[in-house]
Design a protein around this motif. Structure first.
Motif, PDB file in Angstrom:
ATOM      1  N   ILE A   1      49.612  27.621  36.977  1.00  0.00           N
ATOM      2  CA  ILE A   1      50.883  27.898  36.311  1.00  0.00           C
ATOM      3  C   ILE A   1      50.672  28.810  35.104  1.00  0.00           C
ATOM      4  O   ILE A   1      51.451  29.738  34.845  1.00  0.00           O
ATOM      5  N   VAL A   2      49.602  28.560  34.342  1.00  0.00           N
ATOM      6  CA  VAL A   2      49.297  29.408  33.180  1.00  0.00           C
ATOM      7  C   VAL A   2      48.929  30.815  33.621  1.00  0.00           C
ATOM      8  O   VAL A   2      49.268  31.810  32.965  1.00  0.00           O
ATOM      9  N   PHE A   3      48.264  30.949  34.765  1.00  0.00           N
ATOM     10  CA  PHE A   3      47.756  32.240  35.214  1.00  0.00           C
ATOM     11  C   PHE A   3      48.815  33.092  35.920  1.00  0.00           C
ATOM     12  O   PHE A   3      48.699  34.320  35.977  1.00  0.00           O
ATOM     13  N   LEU A   4      49.867  32.464  36.451  1.00  0.00           N
ATOM     14  CA  LEU A   4      50.865  33.178  37.249  1.00  0.00           C
ATOM     15  C   LEU A   4      51.470  34.400  36.554  1.00  0.00           C
ATOM     16  O   LEU A   4      51.630  35.456  37.191  1.00  0.00           O
ATOM     17  N   PRO A   5      51.841  34.341  35.240  1.00  0.00           N
ATOM     18  CA  PRO A   5      52.465  35.523  34.621  1.00  0.00           C
ATOM     19  C   PRO A   5      51.578  36.756  34.608  1.00  0.00           C
ATOM     20  O   PRO A   5      52.081  37.876  34.473  1.00  0.00           O
ATOM     21  N   SER A   6      50.257  36.578  34.749  1.00  0.00           N
ATOM     22  CA  SER A   6      49.375  37.749  34.730  1.00  0.00           C
ATOM     23  C   SER A   6      49.386  38.503  36.054  1.00  0.00           C
ATOM     24  O   SER A   6      48.838  39.602  36.144  1.00  0.00           O
ATOM     25  N   LEU A   7      49.994  37.925  37.080  1.00  0.00           N
ATOM     26  CA  LEU A   7      50.107  38.603  38.365  1.00  0.00           C
ATOM     27  C   LEU A   7      51.416  39.383  38.416  1.00  0.00           C
ATOM     28  O   LEU A   7      52.457  38.902  37.962  1.00  0.00           O
ATOM     29  N   GLU A   8      51.378  40.549  39.007  1.00  0.00           N
ATOM     30  CA  GLU A   8      52.543  41.428  38.966  1.00  0.00           C
ATOM     31  C   GLU A   8      53.575  41.088  40.041  1.00  0.00           C
ATOM     32  O   GLU A   8      54.753  40.924  39.755  1.00  0.00           O
TER      33      GLU A   8
ATOM     34  N   ILE B   1      50.769  33.807  47.058  1.00  0.00           N
ATOM     35  CA  ILE B   1      49.444  33.598  47.656  1.00  0.00           C
ATOM     36  C   ILE B   1      48.608  32.658  46.799  1.00  0.00           C
ATOM     37  O   ILE B   1      47.947  31.744  47.309  1.00  0.00           O
ATOM     38  N   LEU B   2      48.620  32.881  45.473  1.00  0.00           N
ATOM     39  CA  LEU B   2      47.824  32.032  44.585  1.00  0.00           C
ATOM     40  C   LEU B   2      48.272  30.574  44.670  1.00  0.00           C
ATOM     41  O   LEU B   2      47.443  29.662  44.795  1.00  0.00           O
ATOM     42  N   MET B   3      49.593  30.329  44.615  1.00  0.00           N
ATOM     43  CA  MET B   3      50.077  28.941  44.673  1.00  0.00           C
ATOM     44  C   MET B   3      49.769  28.323  46.032  1.00  0.00           C
ATOM     45  O   MET B   3      49.458  27.121  46.119  1.00  0.00           O
ATOM     46  N   SER B   4      49.828  29.109  47.098  1.00  0.00           N
ATOM     47  CA  SER B   4      49.494  28.586  48.429  1.00  0.00           C
ATOM     48  C   SER B   4      48.028  28.181  48.490  1.00  0.00           C
ATOM     49  O   SER B   4      47.674  27.133  49.051  1.00  0.00           O
ATOM     50  N   VAL B   5      47.144  28.999  47.891  1.00  0.00           N
ATOM     51  CA  VAL B   5      45.720  28.665  47.859  1.00  0.00           C
ATOM     52  C   VAL B   5      45.480  27.383  47.065  1.00  0.00           C
ATOM     53  O   VAL B   5      44.726  26.494  47.494  1.00  0.00           O
TER      54      VAL B   5
ATOM     55  N   THR C   1      39.179  29.957  41.380  1.00  0.00           N
ATOM     56  CA  THR C   1      38.872  31.015  40.408  1.00  0.00           C
ATOM     57  C   THR C   1      38.701  32.358  41.098  1.00  0.00           C
ATOM     58  O   THR C   1      39.202  33.396  40.636  1.00  0.00           O
ATOM     59  N   LEU C   2      37.980  32.387  42.203  1.00  0.00           N
ATOM     60  CA  LEU C   2      37.778  33.628  42.942  1.00  0.00           C
ATOM     61  C   LEU C   2      39.101  34.190  43.454  1.00  0.00           C
ATOM     62  O   LEU C   2      39.346  35.403  43.391  1.00  0.00           O
ATOM     63  N   ALA C   3      39.977  33.323  43.948  1.00  0.00           N
ATOM     64  CA  ALA C   3      41.270  33.774  44.449  1.00  0.00           C
ATOM     65  C   ALA C   3      42.107  34.383  43.330  1.00  0.00           C
ATOM     66  O   ALA C   3      42.753  35.426  43.499  1.00  0.00           O
ATOM     67  N   ALA C   4      42.104  33.735  42.150  1.00  0.00           N
ATOM     68  CA  ALA C   4      42.907  34.235  41.032  1.00  0.00           C
ATOM     69  C   ALA C   4      42.395  35.585  40.532  1.00  0.00           C
ATOM     70  O   ALA C   4      43.175  36.515  40.295  1.00  0.00           O
ATOM     71  N   THR C   5      41.082  35.715  40.360  1.00  0.00           N
ATOM     72  CA  THR C   5      40.527  36.979  39.855  1.00  0.00           C
ATOM     73  C   THR C   5      40.689  38.101  40.866  1.00  0.00           C
ATOM     74  O   THR C   5      40.881  39.265  40.494  1.00  0.00           O
ATOM     75  N   TYR C   6      40.611  37.778  42.141  1.00  0.00           N
ATOM     76  CA  TYR C   6      40.801  38.814  43.159  1.00  0.00           C
ATOM     77  C   TYR C   6      42.240  39.328  43.158  1.00  0.00           C
ATOM     78  O   TYR C   6      42.493  40.534  43.219  1.00  0.00           O
TER      79      TYR C   6
ATOM     80  N   ALA D   1      40.588  41.907  39.121  1.00  0.00           N
ATOM     81  CA  ALA D   1      39.328  41.917  38.373  1.00  0.00           C
ATOM     82  C   ALA D   1      38.126  41.779  39.286  1.00  0.00           C
ATOM     83  O   ALA D   1      36.988  42.028  38.881  1.00  0.00           O
ATOM     84  N   LEU D   2      38.365  41.354  40.520  1.00  0.00           N
ATOM     85  CA  LEU D   2      37.275  41.185  41.475  1.00  0.00           C
ATOM     86  C   LEU D   2      37.569  42.062  42.680  1.00  0.00           C
ATOM     87  O   LEU D   2      38.616  41.936  43.314  1.00  0.00           O
ATOM     88  N   GLU D   3      36.679  42.983  42.949  1.00  0.00           N
ATOM     89  CA  GLU D   3      36.853  43.873  44.083  1.00  0.00           C
ATOM     90  C   GLU D   3      35.881  43.473  45.187  1.00  0.00           C
ATOM     91  O   GLU D   3      34.683  43.336  44.954  1.00  0.00           O
ATOM     92  N   LEU D   4      36.454  43.259  46.331  1.00  0.00           N
ATOM     93  CA  LEU D   4      35.636  42.940  47.490  1.00  0.00           C
ATOM     94  C   LEU D   4      35.727  44.117  48.455  1.00  0.00           C
ATOM     95  O   LEU D   4      36.762  44.359  49.079  1.00  0.00           O
ATOM     96  N   SER D   5      34.677  44.898  48.539  1.00  0.00           N
ATOM     97  CA  SER D   5      34.686  46.075  49.405  1.00  0.00           C
ATOM     98  C   SER D   5      33.694  45.876  50.532  1.00  0.00           C
ATOM     99  O   SER D   5      32.623  45.302  50.338  1.00  0.00           O
ATOM    100  N   ALA D   6      34.069  46.374  51.657  1.00  0.00           N
ATOM    101  CA  ALA D   6      33.182  46.265  52.812  1.00  0.00           C
ATOM    102  C   ALA D   6      31.995  47.199  52.626  1.00  0.00           C
ATOM    103  O   ALA D   6      32.128  48.280  52.043  1.00  0.00           O
ATOM    104  N   PRO D   7      30.840  46.831  53.070  1.00  0.00           N
ATOM    105  CA  PRO D   7      29.664  47.703  52.929  1.00  0.00           C
ATOM    106  C   PRO D   7      29.880  49.006  53.678  1.00  0.00           C
ATOM    107  O   PRO D   7      30.443  49.039  54.773  1.00  0.00           O
ATOM    108  N   ALA D   8      29.443  50.098  53.055  1.00  0.00           N
ATOM    109  CA  ALA D   8      29.597  51.421  53.684  1.00  0.00           C
ATOM    110  C   ALA D   8      28.663  51.532  54.869  1.00  0.00           C
ATOM    111  O   ALA D   8      27.507  51.105  54.822  1.00  0.00           O
ATOM    112  N   ILE D   9      29.177  52.098  55.926  1.00  0.00           N
ATOM    113  CA  ILE D   9      28.377  52.293  57.136  1.00  0.00           C
ATOM    114  C   ILE D   9      28.175  53.786  57.345  1.00  0.00           C
ATOM    115  O   ILE D   9      29.153  54.560  57.449  1.00  0.00           O
ATOM    116  N   GLU D  10      26.953  54.223  57.323  1.00  0.00           N
ATOM    117  CA  GLU D  10      26.659  55.648  57.512  1.00  0.00           C
ATOM    118  C   GLU D  10      26.628  55.972  58.988  1.00  0.00           C
ATOM    119  O   GLU D  10      25.969  55.305  59.785  1.00  0.00           O
ATOM    120  N   VAL D  11      27.385  57.003  59.338  1.00  0.00           N
ATOM    121  CA  VAL D  11      27.421  57.465  60.730  1.00  0.00           C
ATOM    122  C   VAL D  11      26.582  58.723  60.826  1.00  0.00           C
ATOM    123  O   VAL D  11      26.843  59.708  60.112  1.00  0.00           O
TER     124      VAL D  11
END
Length: 361
Positions: free
Chosen positions: A260-267, A274-278, A330-335, A339-349
Motif C-alpha cells: 500500500i505504501v509503495f503503490l503511489p510510486s507506480l505510474e 499486478i503488484l497487488m495481485s502478486v 521486493t523483486l516484483a515491486a522494484t521491477y 529500478a530492476l531491469e531483466l534483459s534476455a542474454p544477447a545471442i550472437e548470430v
C-alpha cells in the motif's frame, strides 16, 4: 467438553435418579449420606407391580462408585437377595455400571445427579474469569502430563481430553498410562475444577486457537493463577513468521502494508494491479504452506525422532517461507518501478559469408 459437562469432584452428589436394566428393569432413586469413604443410604427401585427398597453402604473413589445393599422389607411373592453394584463416573458427571444380586439376577444401571431441588445460596456470588490466548504451540505427550501435573497442588482430580479420529476424556493418571493409536492429536484440553472453592482452570491447544482460562470467586487468585499458567505454557510456544508475538502481526500484514505504501510510486493502473495481485498470491501461498506444513498446534502423542533441527524445525520452515515471499515481493515491486531491469542474454548470430559474384570473362 462444555461447561455443563464438567465433573464435580469435591464430594459425591448425594441424590441420584436413573434406571436399571437386565433381569429387572425400572426407575431408581438413590439417596446417600456420609463421606465418600463411608457412604450409606436408601435405594428405591420401581419394578413392575412393586417398589423395592434397599439399605446400601459403599464408597466413592473417583471415578468409581461401589455399593452393597440389603432389602429392608419383604414383599409377598417376590424373592429378594443382597445387591452389589459398581460403576464409573463419565465425563458428563453420570454414573454407569453393572449390578447383580445373590439370587442370580443382574444387569446394568445408569444414574444422573439429581440435586436441583437443593436450597440455593441467596443473592449473587462473585465470579471472576481471566483468559489468555497463546501463539503457536509445539508439545509432546509427556509435556502435556507435566503441564497437568503442575495443577495438582490445587486440584487433586484433573481431566485430559484428546481429539484424534475420536475424542477421549481421561483422568490424568489414566492419561499417563494410555497407549494412543494415533501419532498426533488435533486438540488437547486440560480441565481442573474445585467445586467447593468455586475454582476452575482450562487449558486448550487446537488448530485455530490456543488459550487458557481461569475462573474463581477470588479475583486475586484468578489473576495470579493465570500468570502461573502463562509462564508454564510459554516454554511450549513457537514464533512463526505469520505471527510476530510482540506486535500481534505477521509477514502477511507487513507485505500488504508495504504494498500500500509503495503503490503511489507506480505510474499506471496496470502496474499497481499486478503488484497487488502478486502480494495477494504470496499471502495465499504463505497461508497454504503454513496450514499444510507448519500447524498452529503440533501435538505429539508418541515419542518422535528428533533430527538436527529438533524443535526448531517448524520455526525454520516458517521463517524460510516468509523470507522467500518477502524477496519475491521486493523483486516484483522494484521491477514494476523500473529500478530492476531483466534483459534476455544477447545471442550472437554468425554472419553468413558472401559468395563472390562471377565476373564476365
Amino acid at each position: 467438553m462444555n461447561e455443563e459437562d464438567h465433573i464435580y469432584f469435591m464430594g459425591l452428589t448425594k441424590r441420584w435418579a436413573g434406571k436399571v436394566f437386565g433381569t429387572n428393569t425400572g426407575n431408581v432413586f438413590l439417596k446417600l449420606d456420609g463421606e465418600d469413604a463411608a457412604l450409606s443410604g436408601i435405594l428405591r427401585i420401581n419394578e413392575p407391580g412393586a417398589v423395592v427398597t434397599y439399605n446400601v453402604q459403599g464408597t466413592f473413589e473417583a471415578p468409581r462408585l461401589t455399593l452393597t445393599g440389603q432389602p429392608n422389607l419383604e414383599i409377598e411373592g417376590v424373592v429378594l437377595g443382597e445387591l452389589t453394584a459398581s460403576g464409573e463416573m463419565t465425563a458428563r458427571g453420570e454414573i454407569r455400571g453393572d449390578w447383580e444380586s445373590a439370587i442370580g439376577t443382574g444387569g446394568t444401571f445408569h444414574l444422573f445427579p439429581h440435586e436441583h431441588d437443593e436450597p440455593r445460596e441467596v443473592g449473587p456470588r462473585e465470579h471472576h474469569t481471566a483468559r489468555h490466548d497463546f501463539g503457536a504451540i509445539e508439545i509432546e505427550r509427556d509435556e502435556i502430563a507435566q503441564l497437568a501435573e503442575s495443577l495438582r497442588s490445587e486440584f487433586t482430580n484433573l481431566i485430559v481430553t484428546v481429539q484424534t479420529e475420536t475424542v477421549i476424556a481421561q483422568y490424568l493418571d489414566d492419561f499417563k498410562t494410555w497407549e494412543p493409536t494415533s501419532e498426533k492429536a488435533d486438540l488437547v484440553r486440560i480441565f481442573a475444577e474445585d467445586r467447593s472453592e468455586n475454582r476452575a482452570v482450562t487449558i486448550e491447544f487446537g488448530q485455530h486457537v490456543n488459550w487458557a482460562m481461569v475462573q474463581g470467586a477470588d479475583e486475586a487468585w484468578v489473576r495470579g493463577r493465570l500468570g502461573i499458567v502463562r509462564e508454564t505454557v510459554s516454554q511450549y510456544e513457537r514464533t512463526y513468521v505469520t505471527n510476530f508475538k510482540q506486535w500481534g502481526i505477521g509477514i502477511n500484514q507487513v507485505m500488504l502494508l508495504a504494498a500500500i505504501v509503495f503503490l503511489p510510486s507506480l505510474e499506471g493502473l496496470l502496474d499497481r494491479s499486478i503488484l497487488m495481485s502478486v502480494i495477494l498470491a504470496l499471502i495465499l501461498g504463505v497461508n497454504w504452506f503454513h496450514s499444510r506444513y507448519v500447524p498452529f498446534s503440533a501435538i505429539y502423542l508418541r515419542e518422535r525422532k528428533r533430527g538436527l533441527l529438533g524443535k526448531t524445525w517448524h520455526g525454520a520452515v516458517s521463517w524460510g517461507i516468509g523470507i522467500i515471499a518477502a524477496v519475491i515481493a521486493t523483486l516484483a515491486a522494484t521491477y514494476l518501478e523500473g529500478a530492476l531491469e531483466l534483459s534476455a542474454p544477447a545471442i550472437e548470430v554468425p554472419a553468413l559469408e558472401s559468395t563472390p559474384e562471377p565476373q564476365d570473362g
